[in-house]
Motif scaffolding. Sequence first.
Motif, PDB file in Angstrom:
ATOM      1  N   GLU A 100     -10.801  -7.200  -7.940  1.00  6.37           N
ATOM      2  CA  GLU A 100     -10.433  -7.700  -6.611  1.00  6.37           C
ATOM      3  C   GLU A 100      -9.363  -6.855  -5.924  1.00  6.37           C
ATOM      4  OE1 GLU A 100     -11.199 -12.336  -5.917  1.00  6.37           O
ATOM      5  OE2 GLU A 100      -9.653 -11.944  -7.419  1.00  6.37           O
ATOM      6  N   ALA A 150     -14.831 -15.832 -18.937  1.00  8.40           N
ATOM      7  CA  ALA A 150     -14.325 -17.068 -18.332  1.00  8.40           C
ATOM      8  C   ALA A 150     -14.884 -17.183 -16.920  1.00  8.40           C
ATOM      9  CB  ALA A 150     -12.800 -17.056 -18.305  1.00  8.40           C
ATOM     10  N   GLU A 151     -14.979 -18.417 -16.430  1.00  7.42           N
ATOM     11  CA  GLU A 151     -15.565 -18.649 -15.109  1.00  7.42           C
ATOM     12  C   GLU A 151     -14.797 -17.944 -14.000  1.00  7.42           C
ATOM     13  OE1 GLU A 151     -16.486 -22.608 -14.071  1.00  7.42           O
ATOM     14  OE2 GLU A 151     -17.786 -22.980 -15.798  1.00  7.42           O
ATOM     15  N   GLU A 152     -13.485 -17.810 -14.161  1.00 10.92           N
ATOM     16  CA  GLU A 152     -12.695 -17.176 -13.104  1.00 10.92           C
ATOM     17  C   GLU A 152     -12.991 -15.682 -12.954  1.00 10.92           C
ATOM     18  OE1 GLU A 152      -9.745 -18.103 -16.554  1.00 10.92           O
ATOM     19  OE2 GLU A 152     -11.439 -19.072 -15.543  1.00 10.92           O
ATOM     20  N   ALA A 153     -13.728 -15.107 -13.881  1.00 11.17           N
ATOM     21  CA  ALA A 153     -14.092 -13.687 -13.778  1.00 11.17           C
ATOM     22  C   ALA A 153     -15.340 -13.475 -12.930  1.00 11.17           C
ATOM     23  CB  ALA A 153     -14.311 -13.101 -15.171  1.00 11.17           C
ATOM     24  N   VAL A 155     -16.389 -14.600  -9.811  1.00 12.37           N
ATOM     25  CA  VAL A 155     -16.224 -14.261  -8.387  1.00 12.37           C
ATOM     26  C   VAL A 155     -15.685 -12.842  -8.210  1.00 12.37           C
ATOM     27  CG1 VAL A 155     -14.981 -14.826  -6.266  1.00 12.37           C
ATOM     28  CG2 VAL A 155     -16.046 -16.646  -7.615  1.00 12.37           C
ATOM     29  N   PRO A 156     -14.625 -12.430  -8.931  1.00 12.45           N
ATOM     30  CA  PRO A 156     -14.165 -11.043  -8.792  1.00 12.45           C
ATOM     31  C   PRO A 156     -15.232 -10.019  -9.170  1.00 12.45           C
ATOM     32  CG  PRO A 156     -12.481 -12.368  -9.850  1.00 12.45           C
ATOM     33  CD  PRO A 156     -13.705 -13.217  -9.783  1.00 12.45           C
ATOM     34  N   VAL A 182     -19.423 -19.299 -20.218  1.00 10.39           N
ATOM     35  CA  VAL A 182     -19.940 -19.288 -18.852  1.00 10.39           C
ATOM     36  C   VAL A 182     -21.465 -19.232 -18.883  1.00 10.39           C
ATOM     37  CG1 VAL A 182     -19.865 -18.133 -16.615  1.00 10.39           C
ATOM     38  CG2 VAL A 182     -17.887 -18.003 -18.146  1.00 10.39           C
ATOM     39  N   LYS A 186     -24.579 -19.435 -13.567  1.00 17.82           N
ATOM     40  CA  LYS A 186     -23.435 -19.394 -12.649  1.00 17.82           C
ATOM     41  C   LYS A 186     -23.267 -17.989 -12.074  1.00 17.82           C
ATOM     42  CE  LYS A 186     -18.515 -20.434 -12.208  1.00 17.82           C
ATOM     43  NZ  LYS A 186     -18.731 -21.315 -11.045  1.00 17.82           N
ATOM     44  N   GLU A 190     -23.877 -17.056  -8.069  1.00 16.20           N
ATOM     45  CA  GLU A 190     -22.833 -16.388  -7.286  1.00 16.20           C
ATOM     46  C   GLU A 190     -23.373 -15.089  -6.679  1.00 16.20           C
ATOM     47  OE1 GLU A 190     -19.202 -15.732  -5.453  1.00 16.20           O
ATOM     48  OE2 GLU A 190     -19.942 -17.538  -6.470  1.00 16.20           O
TER      49      GLU A 190
END
Length: 214
Positions: A100, A150-153, A155-156, A182, A186, A190
């Motif tokens: 990001e 992890a899910e937070e990876a 979107v970036p 994950v 998902k 995305e």
Amino acid sequence: PSLVQGKRCLELGAGLGLVGILLSNLDASNVVITDGDQDAITRIIDNFALNGFSKVNPSSSSDSDSENSNVSNHILPPILLKSNQQENHNYCHVCKFLWEDIDDLRTIINLSRFQCSNSPDTQYLIDVHDEEGHNNNSYDLIVAADVVYAEEAVVPLIFAVTSLLERSQTSKFILSFARRNVPVQKVIDEGRKKGLTCKTVDGFECEQSGENIY
């Protein structure tokens, strides 16, 4: 090999650099290996050294690379490696890339414009321009293997991939996905939300771990 030969290739989340080492030995015209962790970058360089690559002295680089490349001042600047094998003139860049980070993204885009010279008399990367003299800053192939822990990876990752793919109508992204915390859907959702056309290759079972690989 035909997917890689003569192509500009980028690896995301390289880890130990195995995929990048393979790309660099399959006659890609340009290979850029990245990871978001500086310690990983050091390990990647060490592993390339074990496989016949050495650092290129920055002072030997071309003027276009050192003065006009617009590569940002990075915490750990892009490192240029060259194969020591006499039968090829393969080069690759190793560079830190946080998905990001806009400055990192600009650096990666600018590195895409170089390719290996086919001439044994030219011992460096050449700066590629199209017929009108403009840089064609894009990658033909982007790859990532087991980078979503992890899910937070998610979107970036998709942000970085779409930002790079939108620069060419023919570029491809190949993600090797090991199911951990994950779900693969998902990642696909995305990607489709950001306009990517996604195709899933059927998963197979790893005999020892039981993980699904896509």
